[in-house]
Design a protein around this motif. Structure first.
Motif, PDB file in Angstrom:
ATOM      1  N   HIS A  29      54.079  44.569  33.905  1.00  0.00           N
ATOM      2  CA  HIS A  29      53.579  45.178  35.147  1.00  0.00           C
ATOM      3  C   HIS A  29      52.076  45.401  35.076  1.00  0.00           C
ATOM      4  CE1 HIS A  29      53.054  48.282  38.285  1.00  0.00           C
ATOM      5  NE2 HIS A  29      53.955  47.535  38.908  1.00  0.00           N
ATOM      6  N   ARG A  30      51.585  45.916  33.953  1.00  0.00           N
ATOM      7  CA  ARG A  30      50.137  46.150  33.801  1.00  0.00           C
ATOM      8  C   ARG A  30      49.361  44.840  33.893  1.00  0.00           C
ATOM      9  NH1 ARG A  30      51.829  50.301  30.628  1.00  0.00           N
ATOM     10  NH2 ARG A  30      52.102  49.036  28.761  1.00  0.00           N
ATOM     11  N   LEU A  31      49.881  43.803  33.258  1.00  0.00           N
ATOM     12  CA  LEU A  31      49.210  42.507  33.287  1.00  0.00           C
ATOM     13  C   LEU A  31      49.171  41.931  34.711  1.00  0.00           C
ATOM     14  CD1 LEU A  31      47.761  40.474  31.526  1.00  0.00           C
ATOM     15  CD2 LEU A  31      49.944  39.381  31.069  1.00  0.00           C
ATOM     16  N   GLU A  33      49.318  43.695  37.513  1.00  0.00           N
ATOM     17  CA  GLU A  33      48.399  44.546  38.290  1.00  0.00           C
ATOM     18  C   GLU A  33      46.949  44.193  37.994  1.00  0.00           C
ATOM     19  OE1 GLU A  33      48.546  46.817  40.711  1.00  0.00           O
ATOM     20  OE2 GLU A  33      50.719  46.800  40.883  1.00  0.00           O
ATOM     21  N   THR A  34      46.615  44.005  36.720  1.00  0.00           N
ATOM     22  CA  THR A  34      45.253  43.645  36.324  1.00  0.00           C
ATOM     23  C   THR A  34      44.860  42.313  36.954  1.00  0.00           C
ATOM     24  OG1 THR A  34      45.523  44.807  34.225  1.00  0.00           O
ATOM     25  CG2 THR A  34      43.714  43.235  34.372  1.00  0.00           C
ATOM     26  N   SER A  35      45.771  41.358  36.891  1.00  0.00           N
ATOM     27  CA  SER A  35      45.516  40.047  37.478  1.00  0.00           C
ATOM     28  C   SER A  35      45.357  40.166  38.998  1.00  0.00           C
ATOM     29  CB  SER A  35      46.663  39.100  37.133  1.00  0.00           C
ATOM     30  OG  SER A  35      46.485  37.866  37.770  1.00  0.00           O
ATOM     31  N   PHE A  36      46.201  40.985  39.630  1.00  0.00           N
ATOM     32  CA  PHE A  36      46.136  41.162  41.081  1.00  0.00           C
ATOM     33  C   PHE A  36      44.829  41.817  41.493  1.00  0.00           C
ATOM     34  CE2 PHE A  36      46.872  43.580  44.980  1.00  0.00           C
ATOM     35  CZ  PHE A  36      47.389  42.604  45.805  1.00  0.00           C
ATOM     36  N   ASN A  37      44.381  42.811  40.726  1.00  0.00           N
ATOM     37  CA  ASN A  37      43.121  43.486  41.058  1.00  0.00           C
ATOM     38  C   ASN A  37      41.933  42.542  40.942  1.00  0.00           C
ATOM     39  OD1 ASN A  37      44.394  45.914  41.641  1.00  0.00           O
ATOM     40  ND2 ASN A  37      44.198  46.664  39.541  1.00  0.00           N
ATOM     41  N   ALA A  38      42.038  41.566  40.053  1.00  0.00           N
ATOM     42  CA  ALA A  38      40.966  40.583  39.899  1.00  0.00           C
ATOM     43  C   ALA A  38      40.997  39.559  41.029  1.00  0.00           C
ATOM     44  CB  ALA A  38      41.080  39.880  38.548  1.00  0.00           C
ATOM     45  N   ASN A  39      42.192  39.156  41.443  1.00  0.00           N
ATOM     46  CA  ASN A  39      42.316  38.139  42.482  1.00  0.00           C
ATOM     47  C   ASN A  39      43.662  38.314  43.169  1.00  0.00           C
ATOM     48  OD1 ASN A  39      42.029  35.945  44.103  1.00  0.00           O
ATOM     49  ND2 ASN A  39      42.157  34.415  42.471  1.00  0.00           N
ATOM     50  N   GLN A  40      43.664  38.558  44.475  1.00  0.00           N
ATOM     51  CA  GLN A  40      44.898  38.832  45.192  1.00  0.00           C
ATOM     52  C   GLN A  40      45.679  37.572  45.559  1.00  0.00           C
ATOM     53  OE1 GLN A  40      44.222  41.483  48.457  1.00  0.00           O
ATOM     54  NE2 GLN A  40      43.474  43.120  47.151  1.00  0.00           N
ATOM     55  N   LYS A  41      45.081  36.427  45.404  1.00  0.00           N
ATOM     56  CA  LYS A  41      45.773  35.153  45.650  1.00  0.00           C
ATOM     57  C   LYS A  41      45.687  34.321  44.376  1.00  0.00           C
ATOM     58  CE  LYS A  41      46.163  34.989  50.376  1.00  0.00           C
ATOM     59  NZ  LYS A  41      47.011  34.295  51.273  1.00  0.00           N
ATOM     60  N   LEU A  42      46.805  33.767  43.967  1.00  0.00           N
ATOM     61  CA  LEU A  42      46.848  32.956  42.749  1.00  0.00           C
ATOM     62  C   LEU A  42      46.860  31.473  43.097  1.00  0.00           C
ATOM     63  CD1 LEU A  42      49.440  34.561  40.314  1.00  0.00           C
ATOM     64  CD2 LEU A  42      46.985  34.444  40.065  1.00  0.00           C
ATOM     65  N   LYS A  43      46.087  30.701  42.345  1.00  0.00           N
ATOM     66  CA  LYS A  43      46.187  29.247  42.419  1.00  0.00           C
ATOM     67  C   LYS A  43      47.416  28.838  41.616  1.00  0.00           C
ATOM     68  CE  LYS A  43      41.223  28.776  42.722  1.00  0.00           C
ATOM     69  NZ  LYS A  43      40.014  28.425  42.003  1.00  0.00           N
ATOM     70  N   ALA A  44      47.906  27.636  41.876  1.00  0.00           N
ATOM     71  CA  ALA A  44      49.145  27.172  41.226  1.00  0.00           C
ATOM     72  C   ALA A  44      49.018  27.176  39.710  1.00  0.00           C
ATOM     73  CB  ALA A  44      49.508  25.781  41.731  1.00  0.00           C
ATOM     74  N   ARG A  52      53.799  32.075  32.135  1.00  0.00           N
ATOM     75  CA  ARG A  52      54.047  31.807  30.708  1.00  0.00           C
ATOM     76  C   ARG A  52      53.600  32.993  29.854  1.00  0.00           C
ATOM     77  NH1 ARG A  52      51.612  25.883  30.784  1.00  0.00           N
ATOM     78  NH2 ARG A  52      53.387  24.808  31.683  1.00  0.00           N
ATOM     79  N   GLN A  53      52.464  33.563  30.214  1.00  0.00           N
ATOM     80  CA  GLN A  53      51.896  34.674  29.433  1.00  0.00           C
ATOM     81  C   GLN A  53      52.827  35.883  29.417  1.00  0.00           C
ATOM     82  OE1 GLN A  53      48.041  35.805  30.894  1.00  0.00           O
ATOM     83  NE2 GLN A  53      47.523  36.990  29.097  1.00  0.00           N
TER      84      GLN A  53
END
Length: 179
Positions: A29-31, A33-44, A52-53
């Motif tokens: 969950h923390r990972l 959230e951290t990823s979401f705060n950096a970028n709200q849209k993910l590339k494929a 995987r991570q």
């Protein structure tokens, strides 16, 4: 009726075949959230790398991001609503203050209209009640003790607007000799 029981049995079997989704642990969950705060849209490719991570299927990461964006949008709307409510409260308080001020100004205008209608005999007592003074207090020029007398206006008993305002508000020095 028999077909109804058979449909229930089949749906129950299908439900049992689907694997249950596991809840995210704290690190996952923390990972996310951290990823979401950096970028709200993910590339494929970022979605696959993140999946995987943290050990989740890419589709589950994608759905988590969609849900998180929806939650974020809801929070923004709720925050905006609270701000509008606060602003409404401020505007309503200002409206009440202005209504009181308008009421006070209407009262002063009514007194001036009475003064104009009733002429010189009643005007001195009206002005005294408006300015908070009486003839017994003397001829002081301090704002609280300002005495206005209709007969001193000159020009056939007509006051200028500035003189009426000064007399009614009790501010400044007299604009004509006091008796």
């Amino acid at each position: 009726m028999n077909s109804h029981l058979q449909n229930q049995s089949q749906s129950h079997e299908n439900h049992a075949l689907k694997p249950r989704k596991k809840r995210l642990d704290g690190d996952q969950h923390r990972l996310l959230e951290t990823s979401f705060n950096a970028n709200q849209k993910l590339k494929a490719e970022d979605k696959i790398k993140l999946a995987r991570q943290i050990g989740l299927p890419p589709r589950q990461v994608e759905i988590w991001y969609q849900n998180r964006r929806a939650k974020n949008k809801t929070n923004v709307v709720e925050h905006g609503y609270r701000n509008v409510q606060l602003e409404l409260g401020n505007v309503m308080a200002e409206n009440i203050r202005l209504e009181k001020h308008v009421s006070m100004l209407k009262h002063e205008l009514n007194n001036v209209q009475q003064m104009i209608l009733f002429g010189s005999t009643a005007s001195a007592s009206i002005l005294d009640s408006v300015s908070g003074s009486s003839n017994e207090q003397g001829n002081s020029s301090s704002p609280g003790n300002l005495i206005c007398n209709w007969r001193d206006a000159g020009n056939d008993g007509i006051f200028r607007v500035e003189e009426l305002y000064t007399c009614l508000t009790g501010s400044g020095t007299p604009l004509w000799p006091l008796t």
